[in-house]
Design an enzyme around this catalytic site. Structure first.
Site, PDB file in Angstrom:
ATOM      1  N   ARG A   1     -47.359 -87.946  17.463  1.00  0.00           N
ATOM      2  CA  ARG A   1     -46.587 -88.015  16.235  1.00  0.00           C
ATOM      3  C   ARG A   1     -46.323 -89.402  15.824  1.00  0.00           C
ATOM      4  O   ARG A   1     -46.131 -90.238  16.372  1.00  0.00           O
ATOM      5  CB  ARG A   1     -45.113 -87.493  16.620  1.00  0.00           C
TER       6      ARG A   1
ATOM      7  N   THR B   1     -43.869 -91.417   9.890  1.00  0.00           N
ATOM      8  CA  THR B   1     -43.767 -90.361   9.190  1.00  0.00           C
ATOM      9  C   THR B   1     -43.216 -88.837   9.799  1.00  0.00           C
ATOM     10  O   THR B   1     -42.838 -88.023   9.085  1.00  0.00           O
ATOM     11  CB  THR B   1     -45.214 -89.956   8.550  1.00  0.00           C
TER      12      THR B   1
ATOM     13  N   ASP C   1     -38.040 -89.645  25.673  1.00  0.00           N
ATOM     14  CA  ASP C   1     -39.716 -89.427  25.270  1.00  0.00           C
ATOM     15  C   ASP C   1     -40.182 -88.931  26.595  1.00  0.00           C
ATOM     16  O   ASP C   1     -40.539 -89.327  27.542  1.00  0.00           O
ATOM     17  CB  ASP C   1     -40.184 -90.766  24.874  1.00  0.00           C
TER      18      ASP C   1
ATOM     19  N   ASP D   1     -43.375 -90.745  27.831  1.00  0.00           N
ATOM     20  CA  ASP D   1     -43.181 -92.086  28.407  1.00  0.00           C
ATOM     21  C   ASP D   1     -42.549 -91.622  29.883  1.00  0.00           C
ATOM     22  O   ASP D   1     -42.969 -92.523  30.715  1.00  0.00           O
ATOM     23  CB  ASP D   1     -42.143 -92.983  27.680  1.00  0.00           C
TER      24      ASP D   1
HETATM   25  C1  PRP Z   1     -44.022 -85.313  21.721  1.00  0.00           C
HETATM   26  C2  PRP Z   1     -44.060 -84.082  22.431  1.00  0.00           C
HETATM   27  C3  PRP Z   1     -44.579 -83.164  21.167  1.00  0.00           C
HETATM   28  C4  PRP Z   1     -44.126 -83.955  20.193  1.00  0.00           C
HETATM   29  C5  PRP Z   1     -42.744 -83.315  19.370  1.00  0.00           C
HETATM   30  O1  PRP Z   1     -45.294 -86.284  21.879  1.00  0.00           O
HETATM   31  O2  PRP Z   1     -44.928 -83.943  23.536  1.00  0.00           O
HETATM   32  O3  PRP Z   1     -45.926 -83.281  21.158  1.00  0.00           O
HETATM   33  O4  PRP Z   1     -43.753 -85.214  20.450  1.00  0.00           O
HETATM   34  O5  PRP Z   1     -42.340 -83.718  18.216  1.00  0.00           O
HETATM   35  P1  PRP Z   1     -42.359 -82.836  16.957  1.00  0.00           P
HETATM   36  O6  PRP Z   1     -41.790 -81.505  17.269  1.00  0.00           O
HETATM   37  O7  PRP Z   1     -41.670 -83.792  15.750  1.00  0.00           O
HETATM   38  O8  PRP Z   1     -43.797 -82.774  16.495  1.00  0.00           O
HETATM   39  P2  PRP Z   1     -45.648 -87.609  21.383  1.00  0.00           P
HETATM   40  O9  PRP Z   1     -46.133 -87.607  19.754  1.00  0.00           O
HETATM   41  O10 PRP Z   1     -44.389 -88.440  21.616  1.00  0.00           O
HETATM   42  O11 PRP Z   1     -47.063 -87.879  22.063  1.00  0.00           O
HETATM   43  P3  PRP Z   1     -47.195 -87.975  23.598  1.00  0.00           P
HETATM   44  O12 PRP Z   1     -46.953 -86.804  24.182  1.00  0.00           O
HETATM   45  O13 PRP Z   1     -48.435 -88.394  23.734  1.00  0.00           O
HETATM   46  O14 PRP Z   1     -46.185 -89.079  24.146  1.00  0.00           O
HETATM   47  N1  URA Z   2     -40.837 -86.402  21.560  1.00  0.00           N
HETATM   48  C1  URA Z   2     -39.991 -86.521  22.808  1.00  0.00           C
HETATM   49  O1  URA Z   2     -40.842 -87.007  23.710  1.00  0.00           O
HETATM   50  N2  URA Z   2     -38.935 -86.496  22.761  1.00  0.00           N
HETATM   51  C2  URA Z   2     -37.966 -86.427  21.645  1.00  0.00           C
HETATM   52  O2  URA Z   2     -37.003 -86.160  21.691  1.00  0.00           O
HETATM   53  C3  URA Z   2     -38.700 -85.738  20.374  1.00  0.00           C
HETATM   54  C4  URA Z   2     -40.154 -85.794  20.518  1.00  0.00           C
END
Ligand code: PRP
Ligand code: URA
Length: 208
Positions: free
Chosen positions: A103, A107, A199, A202
């Site tokens: 994400r 944006t 997160d 993370d």
């Molecule tokens: C997180 C999560 C989803 C997304 C959700 O991933 O695992 O894929 O955010 O957010 P949304 O519903 O607003 O799209 P992230 O982009 O943080 O990537 P990561 O899993 O690589 O940390």
């Molecule tokens: N992605 C995450 O990992 N946590 C949130 O709360 C939203 C998006």
């Protein structure tokens, strides 16, 4: 119209509480993601089709049942990775296809960076695995990718959803059933789920 299921199982609620705790370290966090995913898989797969088969036990013949068709598990990188192993153990005949999305934190739109789908779908049901349904952008984009590829039946399995994410996924893909451990209050001003767990990527991988 797809349905939304929020688990009411006491084990899920117990494990989710420890998962949310900001003191929970990555090793424990990963164990809990795995365990909650197994429990949710039980609910997500409730309507899988079975084929009746005879089976011979040491005591004689009886009628058994085997899953009729293989399942496609679609973890969304990174955070969905932790959900695969446990679910796969329950259904070792499944195929696993990785989709990489992150994400854009400015944006809040998903950016695709990896896609390991075979040439054409080989299963009837795909289960998208991603712990967080926040704005719903990543889940909707994943389902878009799967539908363009030809997937016929798709379910979404997550751990925590915001009402905004459920609504967005529902509007974009009304045929997709949504299964989560909890539906939380809201998104905050930077797109994080409140109270959520922070997160998910993370916290699993010890980054951030
Ligand atoms: C997180 C999560 C989803 C997304 C959700 O991933 O695992 O894929 O955010 O957010 P949304 O519903 O607003 O799209 P992230 O982009 O943080 O990537 P990561 O899993 O690589 O940390
Ligand atoms: N992605 C995450 O990992 N946590 C949130 O709360 C939203 C998006």
């Amino acid at each position: 119209m797809g349905n939304v299921y929020e688990s009411q199982h006491p084990l899920v609620k117990h494990k989710l509480t420890i998962l949310r705790n900001k003191e929970t370290k990555p090793k424990k966090f990963r164990e809990l993601i795995r365990e909650i995913s197994i429990l949710l898989a039980y609910e997500v797969t409730e309507d899988l089709a079975l084929t009746a088969v005879p089976v011979e036990t040491p005591m004689g013949m009886t009628q058994g049942a085997l899953l009729q068709e293989p399942i496609g598990l679609v973890p969304v990188l990174r955070a969905g990775l932790g959900m695969v192993e446990g679910v796969w153990e329950m259904m070792p005949g499944s195929e696993v296809w990785h989709i990489g999305l992150f994400r854009d934190e400015r944006t809040l739109k998903p950016v695709e960076y990896y896609n390991k789908l075979p040439v054409s779908p080989t299963v009837q049901l795909c289960i998208v695995l991603d712990p967080m349904l926040a704005t719903g952008g990543s889940a909707s984009a994943t389902v878009d990718i799967l539908k363009r590829w030809g997937a016929k039946r798709i379910k979404y399995m997550g751990i925590i959803a915001a009402p905004e994410g459920i609504n967005a996924l529902h509007v974009a893909h009304p045929d997709v059933d949504i299964f989560v451990a909890a539906i939380d209050e809201r998104l905050n001003e930077i797109g994080y789920i409140v109270p959520g767990l922070g997160d998910a990527g993370d916290r699993q991988f010890g980054t951030g």
